[in-house]
Write a protein that holds these residues in place. Structure first.
Motif, PDB file in Angstrom:
ATOM      1  N   PHE A 206       0.854  -1.198   0.000  1.00 39.23           N
ATOM      2  CA  PHE A 206       0.000   0.000   0.000  1.00 39.23           C
ATOM      3  C   PHE A 206       0.886   1.243   0.000  1.00 39.23           C
ATOM      4  O   PHE A 206       1.930   1.252   0.651  1.00 39.23           O
ATOM      5  CB  PHE A 206      -0.868   0.044   1.267  1.00 39.23           C
ATOM      6  N   ASP A 207       0.413   2.315  -0.680  1.00 47.99           N
ATOM      7  CA  ASP A 207       1.134   3.590  -0.549  1.00 47.99           C
ATOM      8  C   ASP A 207       0.261   4.628   0.152  1.00 47.99           C
ATOM      9  O   ASP A 207       0.545   5.820   0.079  1.00 47.99           O
ATOM     10  CB  ASP A 207       1.666   4.095  -1.888  1.00 47.99           C
ATOM     11  N   ASP A 208      -0.759   4.152   0.844  1.00 48.43           N
ATOM     12  CA  ASP A 208      -1.661   5.035   1.586  1.00 48.43           C
ATOM     13  C   ASP A 208      -1.859   4.435   2.984  1.00 48.43           C
ATOM     14  O   ASP A 208      -2.396   3.329   3.118  1.00 48.43           O
ATOM     15  CB  ASP A 208      -2.999   5.117   0.830  1.00 48.43           C
ATOM     16  N   MET A 209      -1.382   5.143   4.007  1.00 47.98           N
ATOM     17  CA  MET A 209      -1.474   4.625   5.383  1.00 47.98           C
ATOM     18  C   MET A 209      -2.924   4.359   5.780  1.00 47.98           C
ATOM     19  O   MET A 209      -3.222   3.367   6.441  1.00 47.98           O
ATOM     20  CB  MET A 209      -0.890   5.642   6.375  1.00 47.98           C
ATOM     21  N   ARG A 210      -3.841   5.245   5.355  1.00 44.62           N
ATOM     22  CA  ARG A 210      -5.228   5.109   5.810  1.00 44.62           C
ATOM     23  C   ARG A 210      -5.863   3.837   5.261  1.00 44.62           C
ATOM     24  O   ARG A 210      -6.681   3.205   5.913  1.00 44.62           O
ATOM     25  CB  ARG A 210      -6.023   6.358   5.448  1.00 44.62           C
ATOM     26  N   GLU A 211      -5.440   3.461   4.059  1.00 49.16           N
ATOM     27  CA  GLU A 211      -5.946   2.213   3.464  1.00 49.16           C
ATOM     28  C   GLU A 211      -5.244   0.996   4.091  1.00 49.16           C
ATOM     29  O   GLU A 211      -5.891   0.027   4.504  1.00 49.16           O
ATOM     30  CB  GLU A 211      -5.636   2.269   1.960  1.00 49.16           C
ATOM     31  N   GLY A 212      -3.931   1.077   4.191  1.00 47.56           N
ATOM     32  CA  GLY A 212      -3.149  -0.086   4.634  1.00 47.56           C
ATOM     33  C   GLY A 212      -3.335  -0.434   6.103  1.00 47.56           C
ATOM     34  O   GLY A 212      -3.222  -1.598   6.483  1.00 47.56           O
ATOM     35  N   LEU A 213      -3.621   0.555   6.947  1.00 42.26           N
ATOM     36  CA  LEU A 213      -3.718   0.283   8.389  1.00 42.26           C
ATOM     37  C   LEU A 213      -5.093  -0.257   8.807  1.00 42.26           C
ATOM     38  O   LEU A 213      -5.257  -0.690   9.955  1.00 42.26           O
ATOM     39  CB  LEU A 213      -3.445   1.563   9.194  1.00 42.26           C
ATOM     40  N   ARG A 214      -6.051  -0.245   7.875  1.00 37.69           N
ATOM     41  CA  ARG A 214      -7.423  -0.609   8.246  1.00 37.69           C
ATOM     42  C   ARG A 214      -7.472  -2.021   8.861  1.00 37.69           C
ATOM     43  O   ARG A 214      -7.033  -2.986   8.267  1.00 37.69           O
ATOM     44  CB  ARG A 214      -8.333  -0.544   7.007  1.00 37.69           C
ATOM     45  N   ASP A 215      -7.917  -2.092  10.115  1.00 40.14           N
ATOM     46  CA  ASP A 215      -8.187  -3.345  10.838  1.00 40.14           C
ATOM     47  C   ASP A 215      -6.961  -4.220  11.107  1.00 40.14           C
ATOM     48  O   ASP A 215      -7.108  -5.423  11.331  1.00 40.14           O
ATOM     49  CB  ASP A 215      -9.259  -4.177  10.107  1.00 40.14           C
ATOM     50  N   ASP A 217      -3.806  -5.795  13.304  1.00 41.07           N
ATOM     51  CA  ASP A 217      -3.592  -6.116  14.721  1.00 41.07           C
ATOM     52  C   ASP A 217      -2.283  -5.527  15.250  1.00 41.07           C
ATOM     53  O   ASP A 217      -2.135  -5.315  16.458  1.00 41.07           O
ATOM     54  CB  ASP A 217      -3.494  -7.648  14.905  1.00 41.07           C
ATOM     55  N   VAL A 218      -1.337  -5.338  14.338  1.00 41.53           N
ATOM     56  CA  VAL A 218       0.006  -4.888  14.742  1.00 41.53           C
ATOM     57  C   VAL A 218       0.471  -3.834  13.745  1.00 41.53           C
ATOM     58  O   VAL A 218       0.338  -4.021  12.522  1.00 41.53           O
ATOM     59  CB  VAL A 218       1.011  -6.075  14.727  1.00 41.53           C
ATOM     60  N   VAL A 219       1.022  -2.731  14.257  1.00 39.29           N
ATOM     61  CA  VAL A 219       1.609  -1.694  13.391  1.00 39.29           C
ATOM     62  C   VAL A 219       3.091  -1.587  13.747  1.00 39.29           C
ATOM     63  O   VAL A 219       3.446  -1.201  14.865  1.00 39.29           O
ATOM     64  CB  VAL A 219       0.933  -0.320  13.592  1.00 39.29           C
ATOM     65  N   MET A 220       3.941  -1.975  12.800  1.00 34.00           N
ATOM     66  CA  MET A 220       5.390  -1.943  13.034  1.00 34.00           C
ATOM     67  C   MET A 220       5.964  -0.805  12.196  1.00 34.00           C
ATOM     68  O   MET A 220       5.894  -0.826  10.966  1.00 34.00           O
ATOM     69  CB  MET A 220       5.968  -3.295  12.585  1.00 34.00           C
ATOM     70  N   MET A 221       6.511   0.215  12.872  1.00 31.24           N
ATOM     71  CA  MET A 221       7.080   1.369  12.158  1.00 31.24           C
ATOM     72  C   MET A 221       8.586   1.159  11.963  1.00 31.24           C
ATOM     73  O   MET A 221       9.243   0.523  12.778  1.00 31.24           O
ATOM     74  CB  MET A 221       6.845   2.657  12.957  1.00 31.24           C
ATOM     75  N   LEU A 246       3.239   7.793  11.860  1.00 32.24           N
ATOM     76  CA  LEU A 246       2.120   7.232  12.639  1.00 32.24           C
ATOM     77  C   LEU A 246       1.747   8.196  13.760  1.00 32.24           C
ATOM     78  O   LEU A 246       2.598   8.583  14.567  1.00 32.24           O
ATOM     79  CB  LEU A 246       2.514   5.872  13.226  1.00 32.24           C
ATOM     80  N   ASP A 247       0.467   8.568  13.758  1.00 33.79           N
ATOM     81  CA  ASP A 247      -0.075   9.369  14.857  1.00 33.79           C
ATOM     82  C   ASP A 247      -1.404   8.742  15.276  1.00 33.79           C
ATOM     83  O   ASP A 247      -1.849   7.752  14.682  1.00 33.79           O
ATOM     84  CB  ASP A 247      -0.229  10.846  14.456  1.00 33.79           C
ATOM     85  N   ASN A 248      -2.052   9.309  16.276  1.00 36.22           N
ATOM     86  CA  ASN A 248      -3.291   8.705  16.791  1.00 36.22           C
ATOM     87  C   ASN A 248      -4.391   8.680  15.746  1.00 36.22           C
ATOM     88  O   ASN A 248      -5.204   7.750  15.711  1.00 36.22           O
ATOM     89  CB  ASN A 248      -3.765   9.446  18.044  1.00 36.22           C
ATOM     90  N   GLU A 249      -4.398   9.694  14.880  1.00 36.58           N
ATOM     91  CA  GLU A 249      -5.461   9.750  13.864  1.00 36.58           C
ATOM     92  C   GLU A 249      -5.342   8.574  12.886  1.00 36.58           C
ATOM     93  O   GLU A 249      -6.329   7.900  12.595  1.00 36.58           O
ATOM     94  CB  GLU A 249      -5.350  11.084  13.122  1.00 36.58           C
ATOM     95  N   LYS A 250      -4.149   8.292  12.426  1.00 36.87           N
ATOM     96  CA  LYS A 250      -3.962   7.160  11.496  1.00 36.87           C
ATOM     97  C   LYS A 250      -4.154   5.835  12.238  1.00 36.87           C
ATOM     98  O   LYS A 250      -4.762   4.899  11.711  1.00 36.87           O
ATOM     99  CB  LYS A 250      -2.589   7.218  10.828  1.00 36.87           C
ATOM    100  N   LEU A 251      -3.638   5.765  13.477  1.00 38.80           N
ATOM    101  CA  LEU A 251      -3.758   4.513  14.241  1.00 38.80           C
ATOM    102  C   LEU A 251      -5.224   4.149  14.495  1.00 38.80           C
ATOM    103  O   LEU A 251      -5.553   2.965  14.633  1.00 38.80           O
ATOM    104  CB  LEU A 251      -2.999   4.639  15.573  1.00 38.80           C
ATOM    105  N   LEU A 276       2.722   9.174  21.024  1.00 43.82           N
ATOM    106  CA  LEU A 276       2.191   7.834  20.754  1.00 43.82           C
ATOM    107  C   LEU A 276       3.251   6.764  21.066  1.00 43.82           C
ATOM    108  O   LEU A 276       2.933   5.716  21.653  1.00 43.82           O
ATOM    109  CB  LEU A 276       1.748   7.744  19.285  1.00 43.82           C
ATOM    110  N   ALA A 277       4.494   7.036  20.719  1.00 39.73           N
ATOM    111  CA  ALA A 277       5.567   6.062  20.992  1.00 39.73           C
ATOM    112  C   ALA A 277       5.689   5.786  22.490  1.00 39.73           C
ATOM    113  O   ALA A 277       6.060   4.679  22.893  1.00 39.73           O
ATOM    114  CB  ALA A 277       6.893   6.585  20.442  1.00 39.73           C
TER     115      ALA A 277
END
Ligand code: CP
Length: 312
Positions: A206-215, A217-221, A246-251, A276-277
């Motif tokens: 994905f090149d869009d965080m809002r699409e790729g982060l949807r649902d 379980d784990v977000v590894m930056m 990554l910020d709270n809005e995207k998370l 957030l970190a």
């Protein structure tokens, strides 16, 4: 607990049961490391040499602590002050140290493949502490232990790996490990940092965080690895943070119980919001550091058992 390997050079050589064996043994060391008396003698009599040709805080400190807590004689080579500076090659350096009969050699090197090459020239067990863009196996194992403890399992999870995948040995080792353990992996970042060929690992890109982060379980930056970049991979850090930081809005697009990970070192305000970190309700970054000591103790114990049974 069988671990039929002479070295730990990469996740690509490990089976599901090898990975589980390391994580299960590491669990026992998590408990030991939380006690005031942290000492064991499973490596007593053995010599461990740490050779770091690249900077490190977490990996070097945790390998040193791991060896000392297990009773090994641990020596940290100051590579900047070694005869490498007089032109001695990596292989001659390794063979010189090999003549002093170490049992465990922990090596970090900026060139991909350098640790594998070195392992062919020595008699002892070699642990890869990160080679170029290739692999960082103990980082992926400590990440796996952190995920398993937070989520109660290490399979059938949806995991996003975000940022500078192209230059990251952490991403590569995690892709291999998490794939072997049957998870769904999404890679998120600009095409310059997440080239399409990474789909070969079975990941979605994905090149869009809002699409790729949807649902997930784990977000590894991941950190932007400026030291491995030879050109302009991002327009500016400000724009990169706006789109991929990554910020709270995207998370909020991830699952409500999604955990936030980062292998460190972090660039706050570049790939991750600093608050957030530090949020102990979402971030497991400090747990990752803690698990690093336990995983490295487990990996060295399993390799030492093989050395001892060879010698018997
Ligand atoms: N994650 C990691 O490898 O950190 P260091 O470079 O500090 O060892």
């Amino acid at each position: 607990m069988r671990f039929a390997h002479r070295h730990l050079l990469g996740i690509e050589h490990l089976s599901q049961s090898d990975i589980t064996a390391i994580l299960d043994l590491a669990e026992t060391y998590v408990e030991l490391n939380r006690q005031s008396a942290k000492h064991s003698d499973v490596l007593a009599g053995l010599t461990q040499i740490n050779m770091f040709f690249e900077n490190s805080t977490r990996t070097q400190a945790s390998f040193e602590l791991a060896g000392k807590r297990l009773g090994a004689d641990v020596m940290n080579m100051a590579m900047q002050a070694s005869s490498i500076k007089k032109g001695e090659t990596l292989i001659d350096t390794a063979m010189t140290l090999n003549a002093m009969h170490p049992d465990l050699l922990v090596v970090r090197h900026p060139q991909s493949g350098a640790v594998d090459l070195l392992a062919q020239k020595v008699n002892c067990a070699v642990l890869n502490a990160g080679d170029g863009r290739h692999e960082h196996p103990t980082q992926a194992l400590l990440d796996a232990l952190t995920i398993r403890r937070a989520k109660g399992r290490l399979h059938r999870l949806s995991i996003a790996i975000c940022g500078d995948v192209a230059h990251s040995r952490v991403a590569r080792s995690n892709l291999i490990l998490l794939g072997k353990m049957e998870n769904r992996i999404r890679l998120i970042g600009p095409p310059t940092l997440v080239p399409p060929h990474f789909r070969e690992f079975g990941a979605e890109v994905f090149d869009d965080m809002r699409e790729g982060l949807r649902d997930v379980d784990v977000v590894m930056m991941l950190r932007l690895q400026r030291e491995r970049m030879d050109g302009g991979f991002i327009p500016s850090e400000r724009e990169y943070y706006h789109r991929f930081g990554l910020d709270n809005e995207k998370l909020a697009l991830a699952r409500p119980d999604a955990i936030v990970m980062h292998p460190g070192p972090m660039n706050r305000g570049v790939e991750i919001d600093g608050t957030l970190a530090d949020d102990i309700n979402r971030s497991v970054i400090q747990e990752q550091v803690e698990m690093g000591v336990a995983v490295r103790m487990a990996a060295m114990e399993l390799l030492a058992r093989n050395l001892r049974s060879e010698a018997a």
